[in-house]
Design an enzyme around this catalytic site. Structure first.
Site, PDB file in Angstrom:
ATOM      1  N   THR A  17      37.120  35.856  38.931  1.00  0.00           N
ATOM      2  CA  THR A  17      35.803  35.753  38.179  1.00  0.00           C
ATOM      3  C   THR A  17      35.189  34.246  38.272  1.00  0.00           C
ATOM      4  O   THR A  17      33.983  34.231  38.532  1.00  0.00           O
ATOM      5  CB  THR A  17      36.005  35.883  36.607  1.00  0.00           C
ATOM      6  OG1 THR A  17      36.548  37.339  36.629  1.00  0.00           O
ATOM      7  CG2 THR A  17      34.742  35.755  35.936  1.00  0.00           C
ATOM      8  N   SER A  39      41.353  39.720  41.272  1.00  0.00           N
ATOM      9  CA  SER A  39      42.932  40.024  41.043  1.00  0.00           C
ATOM     10  C   SER A  39      43.280  41.208  41.003  1.00  0.00           C
ATOM     11  O   SER A  39      44.708  41.249  41.259  1.00  0.00           O
ATOM     12  CB  SER A  39      43.054  39.068  40.056  1.00  0.00           C
ATOM     13  OG  SER A  39      42.893  39.426  38.658  1.00  0.00           O
ATOM     14  N   THR A  42      41.806  36.772  36.309  1.00  0.00           N
ATOM     15  CA  THR A  42      42.568  36.651  35.026  1.00  0.00           C
ATOM     16  C   THR A  42      43.537  38.133  35.118  1.00  0.00           C
ATOM     17  O   THR A  42      44.706  38.192  34.538  1.00  0.00           O
ATOM     18  CB  THR A  42      41.909  36.695  33.791  1.00  0.00           C
ATOM     19  OG1 THR A  42      41.026  37.790  33.923  1.00  0.00           O
ATOM     20  CG2 THR A  42      41.108  35.387  33.671  1.00  0.00           C
TER      21      THR A  42
END
Length: 339
Positions: A13, A59, A90
């Site tokens: 992000t 991710s 994250t």
């Protein structure tokens, strides 16, 4: 002399840009985002160099292959820099932090993973503070292990879990105290920071894509549905149980499956669904069958750490008994050894 820090940008992000299908990482754009942060050129900041991984990934798409690529990027530059900041999405950051903690043998420099919940290009991005503070922590060289910084807390990488999907304090460490907290000053918890376990130069232990599964028990689970996946090809299972290691055993359906897995040589590691506390197999009657079937206690390890540790131990080429032994031993501060 100023410290030199390598920023490894893997995607996530923090560097995403808006597009037709939503936010996504865009190659070649992140350097411009960093150039727009005046604090990064402050005299108080360390010298830093950006390395952009290829391809950049959300991710959710990180695999064992990417873990090895990140580890290799650190190993290749290990003697050129005083520390590393890994920018990562994250969703799987805790898995990557756990994996790197095992892969980077004899690590004696800071490796700090961080990212953001709001892209750096947005006005309210939390990425600025996360990046700036991570760079300072990496340069200070107090925590020479794989750690994760987010929302004012520095956590041991293999103790961290993502605990909020949209909060700016997205990570927690339920069974281990923070290594540092960042307020007006960065305050280090010296009693929580372990001494580097160094027996020689840095060695990168690359991981193999070993067949590993995670199974979470729940009320009413129909164990027979999982019979077809418990073949000799499945080398490791992390079983998320109730409480301190308790499992339902409706009509005696589970234990035969566990015994089948054991006969195939599958390593069964038991972790708890509870964020805090540890597994103690055999304390209650509902966990005695796991102990009798040869299951391994994950103690207070996170599922993320247990998965990464299984990958690591299998990739080292150890036999089953050796893997079972080391799964219950503290290698990188990932668990609290049983007394």
């Amino acid at each position: 002399m100023k410290k030199r820090i390598c920023i490894l940008y893997t995607g996530g992000t923090i560097g995403m840009m808006p597009g037709e299908q939503g936010y996504a990482p865009k190659p070649g754009c992140f350097a411009g985002g960093l150039a727009a942060i005046p604090e990064l050129t402050s005299p108080d900041m360390p010298d830093w160099e950006l390395v952009e991984m290829d391809p950049l990934l959300d991710s959710s798409n990180i695999t064992v292959h990417e873990w090895c690529a990140i580890g290799q990027a650190i190993a290749d530059r290990y003697h050129q820099f005083d520390g590393f900041v890994v920018l990562h999405g994250t969703d799987t950051m805790a898995y990557t932090a756990s994996a790197l903690s095992f892969m980077l043998e004899n690590l004696d420099k800071p490796v700090v993973l961080t990212g953001s919940q709001i892209p750096l290009c947005q006005l309210r991005s939390d990425g600025r503070d996360n990046l700036i503070t991570s760079l300072l922590i990496a340069a200070e060289g107090v925590v020479n292990e794989v750690s994760l910084y987010f929302g004012g807390q520095l956590l041991r990488g293999n103790r961290a879990v993502k605990s909020s999907a949209d909060g700016l304090q997205a990570f927690s460490s339920p069974n281990y105290p923070p290594l540092a907290t960042a307020g007006v000053d960065i305050r280090y918890n010296k009693s929580a920071i372990g001494a580097p376990r160094v027996n020689g130069p840095l060695q990168l232990a690359k991981l193999e894509n070993v067949p590993i599964g995670v199974l979470k028990v729940f009320p009413g689970i129909q164990f027979e549905l999982f019979d077809s996946i418990l073949t000799e090809k499945l080398q490791g299972i992390v079983l998320e149980t109730f409480g301190a290691g308790n499992i339902p055993d409706y009509d005696g359906a589970l234990l035969p499956l566990i015994q089948k897995a054991f006969a195939h040589g599958t390593i069964l590691t038991v972790c708890s669904q509870c964020p805090q506390g540890a597994v103690h197999i055999g304390t209650y009657a509902t966990s005695s069958g796991l102990k009798a079937a040869g299951a391994v206690s994950g103690l207070d390890m996170t599922t993320e750490a247990a998965v990464a540790k299984l990958y690591y131990l299998f990739s080292k080429g150890y036999d089953r008994d050796t893997i079972k032994h080391w799964m219950e031993q503290d290698l990188r501060g990932e668990l609290t050894s049983a007394r």
